[in-house]
Enzyme design. Structure first.
Site, mmCIF file in Angstrom:
data_model
loop_
_atom_site.group_PDB
_atom_site.id
_atom_site.type_symbol
_atom_site.label_atom_id
_atom_site.label_comp_id
_atom_site.label_asym_id
_atom_site.label_seq_id
_atom_site.Cartn_x
_atom_site.Cartn_y
_atom_site.Cartn_z
ATOM 1 N N ALA A 77 0.832 -1.212 0.000
ATOM 2 C CA ALA A 77 0.000 0.000 0.000
ATOM 3 C C ALA A 77 0.865 1.261 0.000
ATOM 4 O O ALA A 77 0.475 2.285 0.537
ATOM 5 C CB ALA A 77 -0.922 -0.009 1.204
ATOM 6 N N ARG A 105 -2.988 7.272 -10.692
ATOM 7 C CA ARG A 105 -4.119 7.156 -11.626
ATOM 8 C C ARG A 105 -5.466 7.445 -10.949
ATOM 9 O O ARG A 105 -6.473 7.659 -11.598
ATOM 10 C CB ARG A 105 -4.134 5.741 -12.250
ATOM 11 C CG ARG A 105 -3.009 5.491 -13.218
ATOM 12 C CD ARG A 105 -2.866 4.013 -13.558
ATOM 13 N NE ARG A 105 -2.137 3.275 -12.527
ATOM 14 C CZ ARG A 105 -1.894 1.964 -12.561
ATOM 15 N NH1 ARG A 105 -2.343 1.237 -13.564
ATOM 16 N NH2 ARG A 105 -1.221 1.386 -11.591
ATOM 17 N N LYS A 130 -4.997 6.178 -2.143
ATOM 18 C CA LYS A 130 -5.843 5.264 -2.922
ATOM 19 C C LYS A 130 -6.540 4.219 -2.064
ATOM 20 O O LYS A 130 -7.754 4.016 -2.177
ATOM 21 C CB LYS A 130 -4.994 4.584 -4.007
ATOM 22 C CG LYS A 130 -5.732 3.490 -4.757
ATOM 23 C CD LYS A 130 -5.061 3.089 -6.045
ATOM 24 C CE LYS A 130 -3.981 2.070 -5.865
ATOM 25 N NZ LYS A 130 -3.525 1.523 -7.166
ATOM 26 N N ASN A 180 -0.953 -11.288 -14.993
ATOM 27 C CA ASN A 180 -0.624 -11.470 -13.578
ATOM 28 C C ASN A 180 -1.682 -10.787 -12.711
ATOM 29 O O ASN A 180 -1.896 -9.583 -12.814
ATOM 30 C CB ASN A 180 0.762 -10.838 -13.344
ATOM 31 C CG ASN A 180 1.124 -10.756 -11.886
ATOM 32 O OD1 ASN A 180 0.648 -11.547 -11.073
ATOM 33 N ND2 ASN A 180 1.985 -9.797 -11.557
ATOM 34 N N ASN A 192 -7.423 1.113 -9.713
ATOM 35 C CA ASN A 192 -6.391 2.128 -9.963
ATOM 36 C C ASN A 192 -6.977 3.494 -10.294
ATOM 37 O O ASN A 192 -6.286 4.496 -10.229
ATOM 38 C CB ASN A 192 -5.489 1.685 -11.114
ATOM 39 C CG ASN A 192 -4.804 0.369 -10.808
ATOM 40 O OD1 ASN A 192 -4.170 0.216 -9.778
ATOM 41 N ND2 ASN A 192 -4.976 -0.607 -11.685
ATOM 42 N N ARG A 232 -31.142 8.816 11.116
ATOM 43 C CA ARG A 232 -29.720 9.135 11.249
ATOM 44 C C ARG A 232 -29.073 8.361 12.397
ATOM 45 O O ARG A 232 -29.771 7.720 13.181
ATOM 46 C CB ARG A 232 -29.559 10.646 11.380
ATOM 47 C CG ARG A 232 -29.906 11.349 10.043
ATOM 48 C CD ARG A 232 -29.976 12.837 10.170
ATOM 49 N NE ARG A 232 -28.803 13.360 10.844
ATOM 50 C CZ ARG A 232 -28.753 14.545 11.452
ATOM 51 N NH1 ARG A 232 -29.826 15.315 11.481
ATOM 52 N NH2 ARG A 232 -27.656 14.948 12.039
ATOM 53 N N ASN A 256 -33.909 20.808 19.233
ATOM 54 C CA ASN A 256 -32.883 20.196 20.091
ATOM 55 C C ASN A 256 -31.625 21.040 20.232
ATOM 56 O O ASN A 256 -30.796 20.774 21.079
ATOM 57 C CB ASN A 256 -32.518 18.806 19.560
ATOM 58 C CG ASN A 256 -31.926 18.867 18.163
ATOM 59 O OD1 ASN A 256 -32.267 19.750 17.372
ATOM 60 N ND2 ASN A 256 -31.039 17.960 17.847
HETATM 61 C C1 UD1 Z 1 0.970 -4.738 -10.598
HETATM 62 C C2 UD1 Z 1 1.928 -5.789 -11.218
HETATM 63 C C3 UD1 Z 1 1.310 -6.323 -12.512
HETATM 64 C C4 UD1 Z 1 -0.053 -6.921 -12.206
HETATM 65 C C5 UD1 Z 1 -0.957 -5.897 -11.499
HETATM 66 C C6 UD1 Z 1 -2.221 -6.574 -11.016
HETATM 67 C C7 UD1 Z 1 4.242 -5.161 -10.650
HETATM 68 C C8 UD1 Z 1 5.479 -4.533 -11.119
HETATM 69 N N1 UD1 Z 1 3.212 -5.195 -11.500
HETATM 70 O O1 UD1 Z 1 0.863 -3.649 -11.505
HETATM 71 O O2 UD1 Z 1 2.150 -7.343 -13.064
HETATM 72 O O3 UD1 Z 1 -0.661 -7.354 -13.408
HETATM 73 O O4 UD1 Z 1 -0.296 -5.345 -10.326
HETATM 74 O O5 UD1 Z 1 -3.132 -5.661 -10.498
HETATM 75 O O6 UD1 Z 1 4.190 -5.641 -9.525
HETATM 76 N N2 UD1 Z 1 3.123 -0.435 -4.367
HETATM 77 C C9 UD1 Z 1 4.001 -0.312 -3.316
HETATM 78 N N3 UD1 Z 1 5.206 0.280 -3.543
HETATM 79 C C10 UD1 Z 1 5.590 0.706 -4.783
HETATM 80 C C11 UD1 Z 1 4.686 0.553 -5.865
HETATM 81 C C12 UD1 Z 1 3.468 -0.045 -5.605
HETATM 82 O O7 UD1 Z 1 3.692 -0.679 -2.184
HETATM 83 O O8 UD1 Z 1 6.715 1.240 -4.899
HETATM 84 C C13 UD1 Z 1 1.811 -1.034 -4.092
HETATM 85 C C14 UD1 Z 1 0.653 -0.148 -4.520
HETATM 86 O O9 UD1 Z 1 0.259 0.684 -3.450
HETATM 87 C C15 UD1 Z 1 -0.421 -1.159 -4.882
HETATM 88 C C16 UD1 Z 1 0.368 -2.377 -5.316
HETATM 89 O O10 UD1 Z 1 1.681 -2.205 -4.834
HETATM 90 O O11 UD1 Z 1 -1.248 -1.510 -3.791
HETATM 91 C C17 UD1 Z 1 0.384 -2.536 -6.824
HETATM 92 O O12 UD1 Z 1 0.935 -1.369 -7.402
HETATM 93 P P1 UD1 Z 1 0.332 -0.754 -8.733
HETATM 94 O O13 UD1 Z 1 1.088 0.466 -9.067
HETATM 95 O O14 UD1 Z 1 -1.140 -0.670 -8.625
HETATM 96 O O15 UD1 Z 1 0.774 -1.895 -9.743
HETATM 97 P P2 UD1 Z 1 0.155 -2.225 -11.155
HETATM 98 O O16 UD1 Z 1 0.665 -1.262 -12.146
HETATM 99 O O17 UD1 Z 1 -1.298 -2.376 -11.013
HETATM 100 CA CA CA Z 2 -2.915 -2.036 -9.238
#
Ligand code: UD1
Ligand code: CA
Length: 434
Positions: free
Chosen positions: A9, A15, A22, A164, A221, A308, A359
């Site tokens: 995370a 994006r 996010k 993946n 994303n 509420r 109230n």
């Molecule tokens: C990633 C995968 C991709 C896969 C996809 C599935 C990699 C390089 N790519 O791409 O192969 O198909 O997920 O949804 O792993 N995050 C970190 N540190 C960082 C970068 C990201 O903790 O430096 C975390 C983000 O917060 C997120 C997760 O890793 O929760 C995935 O990162 P994101 O940038 O969404 O990767 P994708 O481009 O979706």
């Molecule tokens: Ca992702």
């Protein structure tokens, strides 16, 4: 089997185009990472979350509702990317499940499959309707050899639609051994977790893949994907409730938070929103009503009622355009157009149309307490703090500014005057002027 879970995370979530991290964007009422943590807790007693971007906000939010999550700050300046995220993280168990904080639809039942396979690396894959953005799976004789990221993929490789899913189970020894071998020589200059697959193959380690459901493993994303994930989760929540016996009229138009509970026989009409941790037992919620974090039993509300937070409504009828807030209503009828806030109203009491509990004095909120069998005439204002004892009649149009004792009539009205033939004089006079 004992396993550790690491939830990624730390990413910038660019994006998403938002100031809110996010993973804190909500799906069915709760930050999406909450859904991931809850599923993880069903599998593991050793949960880690990797944070960096706006980490204070992320940690503060999670710690409000979960205990025992181990946070790690990624060294993004030197080791960016999903591989960099895992560097230096010490976990307790021999198997490590890697999840992403942006996958709110994953389910513990699907994750168990990753843990039942015996291999150094198990990864989830699916055939994507639109593979754009995902890492592509490079296979040879049914064996996953490598993953190529979108931005590094040749035109030829971009055609591959087996992708993946971004969820993996690793053998801890392999992971610790292989992480220092990652390099960042790629289009994004990042340390990709996905390169561990190639390293495993080079080292002759076993790599197995699992076919997973594209929907359940979708990553959120963007805001469009956020809306899509919400729709999918809502469908699931409502499907489960209907199977458990809840009647829903036009379920597509109904919104129900992930933590709402229904018991007995309930009917939910179109356009209803059930928000927060509601418990609703044997109730009929009519069209376009909103119920927020409240308890309701043997009651009906709406159409167009708003209950509420912190209300407790038992054996009560609530009609249209009635707003209730932080109130206990037991055996009450409030059929039309009322505001009942910070109040307690007891059995047999009828709340006439246009009743308002005043109230708020501009600084503080005050309580209105109304006893049993009270008849509140239409257009009554109850200026709180105020108490009305049992068996009272309040005449229509009364402003109640003092406590009313048992058995009394409360009436506060100015005398009605009649001016004979005034109508004719009034309009004639006007005509003369012209
Ligand atoms: C990633 C995968 C991709 C896969 C996809 C599935 C990699 C390089 N790519 O791409 O192969 O198909 O997920 O949804 O792993 N995050 C970190 N540190 C960082 C970068 C990201 O903790 O430096 C975390 C983000 O917060 C997120 C997760 O890793 O929760 C995935 O990162 P994101 O940038 O969404 O990767 P994708 O481009 O979706
Ligand atoms: Ca992702």
């Amino acid at each position: 089997m004992k396993i550790s879970v690491i939830i990624l995370a730390a990413g910038f979530g660019t994006r998403m185009k938002s100031n809110l991290p996010k993973v804190l964007h909500k799906i069915s009422g709760y930050p999406m990472i909450y859904h991931v943590i809850e599923q993880s807790q069903k599998l593991s007693d050793d949960i880690h979350a990797i944070v960096y971007h706006q980490k204070e906000k992320v940690i503060e939010q999670i710690e409000k509702d979960f205990k025992g999550i181990n946070f790690h700050t990624q060294d993004v300046e030197n080791f960016s990317g999903t591989g960099g995220a895992l560097m230096g993280v010490e976990v307790k168990h021999e198997k490590v499940l890697i999840l992403c904080g942006d996958m709110p639809l994953i389910d513990e039942k699907d994750l168990k499959g990753f843990l039942n396979l015996d291999a150094h690396v198990v990864l989830g894959v699916f055939k994507a309707k639109n593979p754009t953005g995902y890492g592509r799976i490079i296979e040879q004789n049914g064996q996953v050899k490598a993953i190529v990221e979108q931005k590094d993929a040749s035109e030829e490789k971009q055609k591959i639609d087996i992708v993946n899913a971004g969820v993996y189970a690793f053998d801890k020894q392999f992971l610790q051994n292989a992480l220092p071998r990652l390099e960042n020589k790629n289009a994004q200059n990042e340390y990709y977790l996905t390169d561990l697959i190639k390293i495993a193959n080079e080292q002759g380690k076993s790599v197995k893949s699992i076919l997973v459901d594209e929907q359940d493993f979708m990553g959120v994303n963007s805001k469009a994907q956020l809306a899509l994930a919400e729709e999918i989760m809502q469908d699931k929540i409502k499907q489960n409730l209907m199977e458990a016996g809840v009647i829903m009229r036009l379920p597509k138009t109904i919104y129900i938070d992930a933590k709402a509970k229904f018991e007995g026989e309930c009917i939910i009409e179109n356009g209803v929103s059930i928000e927060g941790e509601c418990v609703i037992k044997n109730c009929h919620i009519k069209a376009n009503s909103i119920i927020e974090s409240s308890y309701m039993e043997n009651s009906d509300a709406g159409p167009m009622a708003r209950i509420r937070p912190d209300s407790k409504i038992i054996n009560t009828h609530i009609g249209n355009f009635v707003e209730v807030k932080k109130s206990i209503l037991n055996g009450v009828k409030a059929g039309h157009l009322s505001y009942l806030g910070d109040s307690e109203i007891d059995e047999g009491t009828n709340v006439g149309c246009g009743t308002i509990t005043c109230n708020y004095d501009g600084m503080k909120k005050h309580k209105t307490i109304i006893g049993k069998n009270v008849f509140i005439g239409s257009d009554t204002q109850l200026v709180a703090p105020v108490k009305v004892e049992d068996d009272v009649i309040i005449a229509a149009g009364t402003t109640v500014t003092k406590d009313v004792s048992k058995g009394s009539l409360a009436i506060a009205r100015s005398q009605l005057k009649q001016v004979k033939d005034f109508y004719y004089k009034y309009f004639k006079a006007k005509d003369v002027k012209k």
